[in-house]
Write an enzyme that holds these catalytic residues in place. Structure first.
Site, PDB file in Angstrom:
ATOM      1  CB  SER A  92      -0.984  -0.004   1.297  1.00  0.00           C
ATOM      2  OG  SER A  92      -0.140  -0.046   2.392  1.00  0.00           O
ATOM      3  CG  HIS A 134      -4.261  -1.096  -2.140  1.00  0.00           C
ATOM      4  ND1 HIS A 134      -4.574   0.187  -2.047  1.00  0.00           N
ATOM      5  CD2 HIS A 134      -3.583  -1.310  -0.783  1.00  0.00           C
ATOM      6  CE1 HIS A 134      -4.693   0.662  -0.814  1.00  0.00           C
ATOM      7  NE2 HIS A 134      -4.094  -0.184   0.096  1.00  0.00           N
ATOM      8  CE  LYS A 181      -7.668   0.775   0.878  1.00  0.00           C
ATOM      9  NZ  LYS A 181      -7.179  -0.110   2.199  1.00  0.00           N
TER      10      LYS A 181
END
Ligand SMILES: *Cc1c(COP(=O)(O)O)cnc(C)c1O
Length: 416
Positions: A200, A228, A259
């Site tokens: 990240s 991610h 996210k």
């Protein structure tokens, strides 16, 4: 009130009061940054104009700090699903999942997550942070060993510490170092290796082929955090396994619903037997409320949208490449970034704050990451890009990053 104040004041004057020391430390650190006009944390956005534009006061800024990698925030189908769920189920829950909080909607979401991740089952938690904390602490404990990449997310580190297992950190993406450490663990102990799929802070990815071979050789379990990588890696956005063409090698797949998926919550996808353990023994599942219906419905709809609109995955990959290429060409050190997270290394915290201010005053919403989240000499702007950015927005962003880098002396030639 008066006696409360004086008791607090008395404590404050006491030498070695650690809470008072912490108050003083943050008072100084935040105050100093604010006084110099360099404080951009906790900045409230007044309006989300589009997936790439926000309004703050009278000013419109282009987002380069969002995790909505596929630009799904505000997607009509996802919004409609959330609104619909409120009408049907209300806004809250009736308690924890194990008792009265489970809805058929939660099961539907978990079965959809299992299908999306190619696993037998999945279980959701109230956040990604809680997911890592409680899953790791449930799977391993005293007498076990957990191996953690040095750049893993804080929630993994905290889960490892909470678990009480022997906590071994290996050098970032260094399989030789991991192998040595795996071999050093006493024979017969349970080993769990945990990594971020996409790191990240640096934006590079884990070496899944190497990791899975090592884990197999040493009889270790492999857990991967896809915060991610979901929607970002693999030709259809299904993550690290798809990226490497290695379906099924991850034992425990963790992810967040906050996210790429524009909701909130976290999940573990794994074998049905392992998920069953978490449903009965994970404290973050047993002692914390179920996901609100609107958030569960939004997540469910988002998974459908990701599969129905694969052009978004291609767009975030192309936009990541455009941003990385432009920043490298401008002379920035972006480490080994290969994804939609692109660090612009600034050096000291002060320089990162200066670049931030220059970006923000020129209409770019970008934010710094400073120590102790990253090493003190590797403070950075962590730029992120999404499928929703246009080429023109990225190019305009590049111009701003370049001029900000020159102004702050991060790029050579700009120092006055
Ligand atoms: C954001 C993040 C989490 C935590 O997820 P939340 O849903 O925001 O709590 C966990 N792991 C990684 C790698 C993350 O980036």
């Amino acid at each position: 009130m008066a006696s409360f104040t004086s008791a607090a004041a008395e404590r404050a004057s006491g030498l070695g009061d650690r809470i008072q020391e912490r108050i003083a430390y943050w008072q100084a650190r935040v105050g100093e940054t604010r006084d110099r006009g360099l404080y951009y944390f906790n900045q409230p956005v007044d309006e989300i104009l589009s997936p790439t534009r926000v309004r703050i006061g009278e000013r419109e800024l282009v987002q380069f700090a969002s995790y909505s990698y596929l630009g799904l925030l505000g997607h009509p189908r996802i919004n409609a699903a959330a609104v619909d769920a409120i009408g049907r189920w209300g806004t809250g829950t009736h308690g924890v999942r194990l008792l009265a909080g489970s809805l058929s909607l939660h099961r539907e979401l978990e079965q959809r997550l299992a299908r999306f991740t190619g696993r037998e089952d999945a279980v959701t938690f109230s956040s990604g942070y809680v997911t890592n904390l409680t899953a790791i602490a449930t799977l391993v404990g005293r007498h076990d060993v957990v191996f953690c990449d040095k750049l893993n997310h804080a929630s993994i580190v905290d889960g490892c510490q909470l678990s009480g297992a022997d906590f071994v950190r290996f050098r970032h993406n260094d399989l030789g170092d991991l192998e040595r450490r795996l071999a050093q663990a006493p024979p017969g102990v349970t080993r769990l290796v945990v990594v971020d799929a996409v790191f990240s802070m640096d934006g590079d990815w884990a070496d899944l082929p190497g990791l899975s071979a090592l884990c197999r050789r040493h009889g270790a379990w492999l857990m991967v955090d896809e915060a991610h990588s979901l929607g970002v890696l693999g030709t259809t956005g299904h993550g690290l396994e798809e990226h490497f063409g290695l379906a099924g090698v991850i034992d425990v797949k963790m992810g967040t619903l906050s996210k790429t998926i524009p909701s909130v919550g976290g999940y573990i996808a794994a074998s049905a037997e392992l998920v069953q353990v978490l449903r009965h023994a994970a404290r973050g599942y047993i002692f914390s409320a179920a996901l609100p219906p609107a958030q569960a419905a939004a997540a469910l709809a988002a998974l459908d949208v990701i599969e129905a609109e694969p052009e978004r995955v291609r767009a975030v990959q192309a936009n990541g490449a455009r941003l990385r290429h432009g920043l490298r060409a401008a002379g920035f050190d972006i480490l080994k970034s290969a994804t939609a997270i692109v660090p612009l290394i600034c050096g000291s915290d002060a320089r990162a704050y200066q670049v931030t201010r220059a970006c923000q005053t020129q209409g770019i919403f970008a934010l710094p990451v400073v120590s102790p989240a990253v090493p003190a000499d590797l403070a950075r702007i962590r730029a992120t890009v999404t499928a929703a950015h246009t080429a023109a927005e990225i190019d305009a962003g590049l111009d701003v990053f370049r001029s900000a880098g020159l102004e702050a002396g991060v790029l050579p030639g700009g120092e006055r």
